[in-house]
Enzyme design. Structure first.
Site, PDB file in Angstrom:
ATOM      1  N   HIS A  59       0.842  -1.204   0.000  1.00 53.67           N
ATOM      2  CA  HIS A  59       0.000   0.000   0.000  1.00 53.67           C
ATOM      3  C   HIS A  59       0.869   1.243   0.000  1.00 53.67           C
ATOM      4  O   HIS A  59       2.063   1.189   0.293  1.00 53.67           O
ATOM      5  CB  HIS A  59      -0.889   0.010   1.249  1.00 53.67           C
ATOM      6  N   HIS A  78       5.195   6.472  -1.425  1.00 53.96           N
ATOM      7  CA  HIS A  78       5.950   5.244  -1.705  1.00 53.96           C
ATOM      8  C   HIS A  78       5.156   4.027  -1.282  1.00 53.96           C
ATOM      9  O   HIS A  78       4.181   4.142  -0.529  1.00 53.96           O
ATOM     10  CB  HIS A  78       7.267   5.265  -0.915  1.00 53.96           C
TER      11      HIS A  78
HETATM   12  P1  A2P Z   1       4.941   3.028   5.317  1.00 55.82           P
HETATM   13  O1  A2P Z   1       3.775   3.770   4.754  1.00 55.82           O
HETATM   14  O2  A2P Z   1       6.235   3.627   4.961  1.00 55.82           O
HETATM   15  O3  A2P Z   1       4.920   1.571   4.961  1.00 55.82           O
HETATM   16  P2  A2P Z   1       2.953   0.459  11.611  1.00 55.82           P
HETATM   17  O4  A2P Z   1       2.592  -0.933  11.221  1.00 55.82           O
HETATM   18  O5  A2P Z   1       4.397   0.651  11.927  1.00 55.82           O
HETATM   19  O6  A2P Z   1       2.049   1.015  12.660  1.00 55.82           O
HETATM   20  O7  A2P Z   1       2.711   1.333  10.311  1.00 55.82           O
HETATM   21  C1  A2P Z   1       1.528   1.220   9.579  1.00 55.82           C
HETATM   22  C2  A2P Z   1       1.698   1.968   8.269  1.00 55.82           C
HETATM   23  O8  A2P Z   1       1.747   3.381   8.513  1.00 55.82           O
HETATM   24  C3  A2P Z   1       2.932   1.645   7.504  1.00 55.82           C
HETATM   25  O9  A2P Z   1       2.561   1.593   6.161  1.00 55.82           O
HETATM   26  C4  A2P Z   1       3.901   2.770   7.816  1.00 55.82           C
HETATM   27  O10 A2P Z   1       4.883   3.135   6.923  1.00 55.82           O
HETATM   28  C5  A2P Z   1       2.974   3.915   8.068  1.00 55.82           C
HETATM   29  N1  A2P Z   1       3.494   4.774   9.131  1.00 55.82           N
HETATM   30  C6  A2P Z   1       3.817   4.407  10.385  1.00 55.82           C
HETATM   31  N2  A2P Z   1       4.206   5.468  11.123  1.00 55.82           N
HETATM   32  C7  A2P Z   1       4.141   6.549  10.320  1.00 55.82           C
HETATM   33  C8  A2P Z   1       4.421   7.946  10.468  1.00 55.82           C
HETATM   34  N3  A2P Z   1       4.842   8.455  11.628  1.00 55.82           N
HETATM   35  N4  A2P Z   1       4.260   8.750   9.391  1.00 55.82           N
HETATM   36  C9  A2P Z   1       3.832   8.267   8.218  1.00 55.82           C
HETATM   37  N5  A2P Z   1       3.543   6.962   8.004  1.00 55.82           N
HETATM   38  C10 A2P Z   1       3.691   6.105   9.029  1.00 55.82           C
END
Ligand code: A2P
Length: 222
Positions: free
Chosen positions: A68, A153
């Site tokens: 995603h 991304h």
């Molecule tokens: P990404 O979009 O780069 O894959 P988690 O499982 O660690 O809680 O994260 C859930 C999703 O949200 C993942 O897709 C992750 O990164 C994104 N994510 C986690 N923390 C943040 C943040 N502080 N800012 C933006 N995206 C985040």
């Protein structure tokens, strides 16, 4: 009440449809398989892993679940601007709709493996502009001058112990170097495109043909 408290998701984003997930997983694994056999990659192994030993990149990066592109990380409402984002008209209007994402590059660092998403004007309507995600990255201050949506991304894998949030930060680091005029070292014409090295373990493959990925705009509660 408790229902209200969980009414905001962990994050909003575009979720790639399953047919394209398989294709991207194949393409990205092929890329990793080729990358770690290249002399240029071996030459920079120290930057990559701190050791001169060979790495098996397919093992090095662990998959992180459904592919995603996160638009807004809400953390169930605890993240700044979460409520405002969920209430945006564009977000409500587009919820459940299918979009065509364009994946223009793959990148690899010692921490993460991802695909860069180039957002259209329409897709940028769903990108958080207020609490602009790019501008909150303290470790990459120069990222504040990058165009909106630069961070977009798809995380393809993370090294052991690395959180997926790092993927966007790694992408911003590479784009910042590009913006500062660092050309990188063009190391190889691969079948998929041109491979460039940006130092300290940062690799970017510009795809000859961007991957067009149908994706549903929705949210994830976990
Ligand atoms: P990404 O979009 O780069 O894959 P988690 O499982 O660690 O809680 O994260 C859930 C999703 O949200 C993942 O897709 C992750 O990164 C994104 N994510 C986690 N923390 C943040 C943040 N502080 N800012 C933006 N995206 C985040």
């Amino acid at each position: 009440g408790p229902l209200e408290e969980v009414s905001l998701p962990l994050y909003f984003g575009w979720f790639l449809l399953s047919s394209i997930q398989d294709k991207i997983k194949c393409t990205s694994m092929d890329f990793l398989k080729t990358l770690d056999t290249l002399e240029a990659f071996k030459k920079h192994l120290i930057d990559f892993s701190g050791k001169a030993e060979e790495v098996d990149l397919e093992q090095y990066f662990q998959p992180t679940g459904i592919l995603h592109c996160t638009t807004k990380f809400c953390n169930y409402g605890k993240a700044e601007g979460a409520k405002e984002y969920a209430e945006k008209q564009a977000v409500k209007d587009s919820y459940g709709s299918i979009f065509d994402l364009s994946l223009g590059a793959l990148f690899v660092t010692p921490r993460t493996f991802g695909a860069r998403v180039s957002l259209t004007e329409e897709q940028l309507q769903l990108w958080p502009a207020d609490a602009d995600a790019e501008k909150q990255v303290e470790s990459v201050p120069a990222a504040a001058s990058l165009p909106l949506g630069s961070r977009a991304h798809v995380t393809l894998g993370c090294a052991e112990g690395v959180e997926p949030v790092q993927t966007g930060i790694d992408l911003l680091e590479i784009l910042t170097l590009q913006q500062e005029g660092q050309q990188g070292e063009q190391v190889e014409e691969m079948e998929l495109g041109t491979l460039t090295y940006y130092g300290t373990g940062k690799w970017l493959l510009n795809l000859r043909e961007p991957i067009s990925a149908p994706a549903c705009f929705s949210s994830f509660y976990g």
